[in-house]
Motif scaffolding. Structure first.
Motif, PDB file in Angstrom:
ATOM      1  N   GLY A 168       0.774  -1.414  -0.219  1.00 48.61           N
ATOM      2  CA  GLY A 168      -0.056  -0.113  -0.072  1.00 48.61           C
ATOM      3  C   GLY A 168       0.702   1.419   0.089  1.00 48.61           C
ATOM      4  N   VAL A 169       2.168   1.224  -0.172  1.00 47.87           N
ATOM      5  CA  VAL A 169       2.987   2.313  -0.257  1.00 47.87           C
ATOM      6  C   VAL A 169       3.511   2.349  -1.384  1.00 47.87           C
ATOM      7  N   SER A 170       3.603   3.850  -2.009  1.00 49.60           N
ATOM      8  CA  SER A 170       3.816   4.124  -3.231  1.00 49.60           C
ATOM      9  C   SER A 170       5.476   4.149  -3.664  1.00 49.60           C
ATOM     10  N   LEU A 171       5.656   4.197  -4.903  1.00 50.74           N
ATOM     11  CA  LEU A 171       7.123   4.202  -5.015  1.00 50.74           C
ATOM     12  C   LEU A 171       7.756   5.558  -4.697  1.00 50.74           C
ATOM     13  N   ASP A 172       7.204   6.389  -4.858  1.00 51.46           N
ATOM     14  CA  ASP A 172       7.337   7.801  -4.574  1.00 51.46           C
ATOM     15  C   ASP A 172       7.955   8.135  -3.189  1.00 51.46           C
ATOM     16  N   THR A 173       6.835   7.272  -2.445  1.00 52.87           N
ATOM     17  CA  THR A 173       7.029   7.825  -1.001  1.00 52.87           C
ATOM     18  C   THR A 173       8.515   6.757  -0.389  1.00 52.87           C
ATOM     19  N   ILE A 174       8.669   5.760  -1.071  1.00 55.61           N
ATOM     20  CA  ILE A 174      10.053   5.181  -0.521  1.00 55.61           C
ATOM     21  C   ILE A 174      11.231   5.893  -1.199  1.00 55.61           C
ATOM     22  N   LEU A 175      11.321   6.359  -2.225  1.00 58.09           N
ATOM     23  CA  LEU A 175      12.252   7.141  -2.945  1.00 58.09           C
ATOM     24  C   LEU A 175      12.616   8.650  -2.036  1.00 58.09           C
ATOM     25  N   ASN A 176      11.515   9.083  -1.807  1.00 59.59           N
ATOM     26  CA  ASN A 176      11.640  10.199  -0.970  1.00 59.59           C
ATOM     27  C   ASN A 176      12.242  10.022   0.471  1.00 59.59           C
ATOM     28  N   LYS A 177      11.903   8.905   0.966  1.00 60.10           N
ATOM     29  CA  LYS A 177      12.532   8.509   2.235  1.00 60.10           C
ATOM     30  C   LYS A 177      14.023   8.294   1.864  1.00 60.10           C
ATOM     31  N   ILE A 178      14.406   7.622   0.669  1.00 53.38           N
ATOM     32  CA  ILE A 178      15.654   7.240   0.741  1.00 53.38           C
ATOM     33  C   ILE A 178      16.373   8.548   0.560  1.00 53.38           C
ATOM     34  N   LYS A 179      16.210   9.448  -0.254  1.00 55.92           N
ATOM     35  CA  LYS A 179      16.645  10.647  -0.288  1.00 55.92           C
ATOM     36  C   LYS A 179      16.765  11.416   1.137  1.00 55.92           C
ATOM     37  N   GLU A 180      15.883  11.447   1.812  1.00 51.17           N
ATOM     38  CA  GLU A 180      16.025  12.229   3.088  1.00 51.17           C
ATOM     39  C   GLU A 180      16.874  11.355   3.971  1.00 51.17           C
ATOM     40  N   VAL A 181      16.861   9.946   4.270  1.00 53.00           N
ATOM     41  CA  VAL A 181      17.608   9.347   5.025  1.00 53.00           C
ATOM     42  C   VAL A 181      19.084   9.128   4.723  1.00 53.00           C
ATOM     43  N   LEU A 182      19.374   8.969   3.216  1.00 50.15           N
ATOM     44  CA  LEU A 182      20.701   8.690   2.801  1.00 50.15           C
ATOM     45  C   LEU A 182      21.358   9.765   1.936  1.00 50.15           C
ATOM     46  N   GLU A 183      20.863  10.579   1.590  1.00 53.61           N
ATOM     47  CA  GLU A 183      21.436  11.788   0.871  1.00 53.61           C
ATOM     48  C   GLU A 183      22.214  11.288  -0.356  1.00 53.61           C
ATOM     49  N   PRO A 184      21.614  10.582  -1.409  1.00 58.18           N
ATOM     50  CA  PRO A 184      22.403   9.912  -2.485  1.00 58.18           C
ATOM     51  C   PRO A 184      22.538  10.986  -3.226  1.00 58.18           C
ATOM     52  N   GLU A 185      23.791  10.842  -4.089  1.00 59.04           N
ATOM     53  CA  GLU A 185      24.114  11.734  -5.072  1.00 59.04           C
ATOM     54  C   GLU A 185      23.378  11.482  -6.477  1.00 59.04           C
ATOM     55  N   GLU A 186      22.878  10.276  -6.879  1.00 57.77           N
ATOM     56  CA  GLU A 186      22.236   9.629  -7.788  1.00 57.77           C
ATOM     57  C   GLU A 186      21.320   8.651  -7.347  1.00 57.77           C
ATOM     58  N   LEU A 187      19.774   8.667  -8.050  1.00 56.84           N
ATOM     59  CA  LEU A 187      18.963   7.800  -7.583  1.00 56.84           C
ATOM     60  C   LEU A 187      18.155   7.464  -8.704  1.00 56.84           C
ATOM     61  N   GLU A 188      18.389   6.159  -9.182  1.00 58.58           N
ATOM     62  CA  GLU A 188      17.772   5.492 -10.576  1.00 58.58           C
ATOM     63  C   GLU A 188      16.829   4.691 -10.208  1.00 58.58           C
ATOM     64  N   VAL A 189      15.712   4.574 -11.056  1.00 58.32           N
ATOM     65  CA  VAL A 189      14.763   3.566 -10.879  1.00 58.32           C
ATOM     66  C   VAL A 189      14.416   3.170 -12.182  1.00 58.32           C
ATOM     67  N   GLU A 190      14.434   1.612 -12.430  1.00 60.12           N
ATOM     68  CA  GLU A 190      13.977   1.068 -13.410  1.00 60.12           C
ATOM     69  C   GLU A 190      12.983   0.190 -13.222  1.00 60.12           C
TER      70      GLU A 190
END
Length: 452
Positions: free
Chosen positions: A361-383
């Motif tokens: 029930g969680v959207s992919l965008d929700t997970i991606l935003n959490k990854i950005k917030e917690v891990l601060e990646p330089e690049e984040l790519e989704v396939e």
């Protein structure tokens, strides 16, 4: 002593039930029989389990339940009439379903209770028919058998304390008929295993009574080295290990439920996959160890689609203590299981199933935003829309050039490999590709390994 499980195609109508009964009568070593719900009788037919799910849907949506209810009862009425059994069984089944619909208010509890009825009713039919033809048998409910499971509707797990009571079944003199696919929680509620869970019930009982063999009857004579619907006349596998079967089952081999291997693997009980329609063929044996042929390092090739890859890149990622733990914690918090984690020095990828994401029930965008917030990646790519192709074989440990054969063949077929992952056990290799190229990749790899 054998435990034998018969699948839905083996029990789809009266004629199939008669075949199953002859198999049981001709083999006195079979002491416990596990049955599935009736499967399809012809290509356009509907499985009884799907009819039960439709019954649940109608009840949940406030729609009239009479049509799916009658379709279910008609299936059993046809079987019972053709077997010359007492038709009062149909009345019993109707009363059971109506009781569930009237008394169970929790939606998940109701869904599990209705879904379990397919196997439960078929076990009662099977027991009465065997007794009527002179082979006395006893219907045993999962509760009576001692199958006590975790309280996770649709995803039950056996509680280890169950085995003490299950072991007592070995002392029963009568032939025992047990419905597959479900158990009971400690509170007494019906809880189903994941779909196809009759395999799990059979494996649990085989382990619990310490059977010599667990026979799993279906509608094919062997497990094949590739999907027969994609590869024409693939090689039959006569023997493979639990590890090989686990990898192939995970990757789309629907012939045997991957969770069903755990109980028999722990107790080293051989599994024989056999064909109800050709009982003279011994089929495929699944064992703990086997003799390896150096000339055939690969046992099978399988593919499955519906995967998503989330790739994270960050300079000096390998020196950041706790990075992987925090990444995994994000998925854990959202209730999304991870399938694979390919890694590099400055990058890490997480592969998940689209289905598991939808179920959370969680959207992919929700997970991606959490990854950005917690891990601060330089690049984040989704396939998205990816397939995993598995090349499996115990002989790959000793084989030379097995990986090179695969990459060269895929390259020559213009198939772009997104990722390669090889487990530490070296029993399998995983190739991540676009789903549009899955069938082409399977044919390419099969030709590379088996058509030399």
């Amino acid at each position: 002593m054998k435990v034998a499980k018969f699948g839905g195609s083996s029990l789809s109508n009266a004629e199939q039930i008669k075949k199953v009964s002859r198999i049981i009568q001709n083999d006195p070593a079979i002491r416990i029989v596990v049955v599935s719900a009736p499967g399809v009788r012809f290509p356009e037919d509907i499985k009884v389990t799907d009819l039960l799910i439709d019954l649940y849907r109608c009840q949940s949506n406030g729609e009239d339940v009479q049509k799916p209810l009658q379709l279910i009862l008609d299936r059993y009425r046809d079987i019972i009439t053709d077997l010359d059994l007492d038709e009062s069984l149909v009345e019993t089944f109707e009363k059971t379903l109506l009781t569930y619909l009237d008394t169970i208010k929790d939606p998940k509890r109701l869904e599990d209770a209705l879904k379990s009825s397919g196997e439960d009713f078929n076990a009662q039919v099977m027991s009465q028919y065997l007794t009527s033809i002179g082979n006395p048998s006893k219907y045993v409910s999962p509760k009576e058998a001692g199958i006590i499971v975790s309280d996770e509707p649709g995803n039950a797990r056996l509680l280890s304390e169950s085995y003490e009571k299950i072991a007592q079944l070995r002392d029963e003199e009568e032939l025992l008929i047990v419905p597959g696919f479900f158990g009971y929680s400690k509170a007494g509620d019906i809880v189903t295993f994941s779909r196809g869970g009759s395999d799990i019930t059979g494996a649990i009982l085989a382990s619990g009574v310490d059977a010599d063999v667990y026979e799993n009857y279906t509608d094919v004579s062997y497990i094949y080295s590739a999907h027969p619907g994609i590869i024409k006349n693939p090689h039959a596998i006569h023997e493979l290990t639990y590890k090989e079967m686990r990898e192939l089952a995970y990757s789309g081999f629907g012939i045997f439920h991957d969770e069903a291997l755990e109980p028999v693997y722990k107790h080293r009980i051989p599994v024989m996959v056999r064909n109800t329609n050709r009982p003279d063929i011994e089929g495929t044996m699944i064992v703990s160890t086997r003799e390896i042929d150096a000339n055939t390092p690969v046992t099978g090739i399988a593919g499955d689609d519906g995967f998503i890859s989330i790739s994270i890149e960050k300079y000096l990622l390998n020196r950041e203590v706790g990075f992987t733990r925090r990444l995994l914690q994000i998925f854990d918090d959202f209730g999304v299981s991870i399938e694979h984690i390919p890694t590099g020095i400055d990058n890490i990828s997480v592969i998940i199933r689209q289905q598991k994401l939808d179920e959370s029930g969680v959207s992919l965008d929700t997970i991606l935003n959490k990854i950005k917030e917690v891990l601060e990646p330089e690049e984040l790519e989704v396939e998205e829309n990816l397939s995993l192709i598995m090349v499996v074989g115990e002989g790959m440990r000793e084989g030379v050039g097995v990986l090179n054969t695969a990459t060269e063949a895929l390259s020559q077929s213009d198939i772009n490999i997104r990722m390669i992952n090889q487990g530490a056990s070296e029993v399998s290799m995983t190739f991540t590709i676009q789903s549009t190229q899955e069938e082409k990749a399977l044919k390419t790899l099969y030709n590379a390994y088996f058509n030399k």
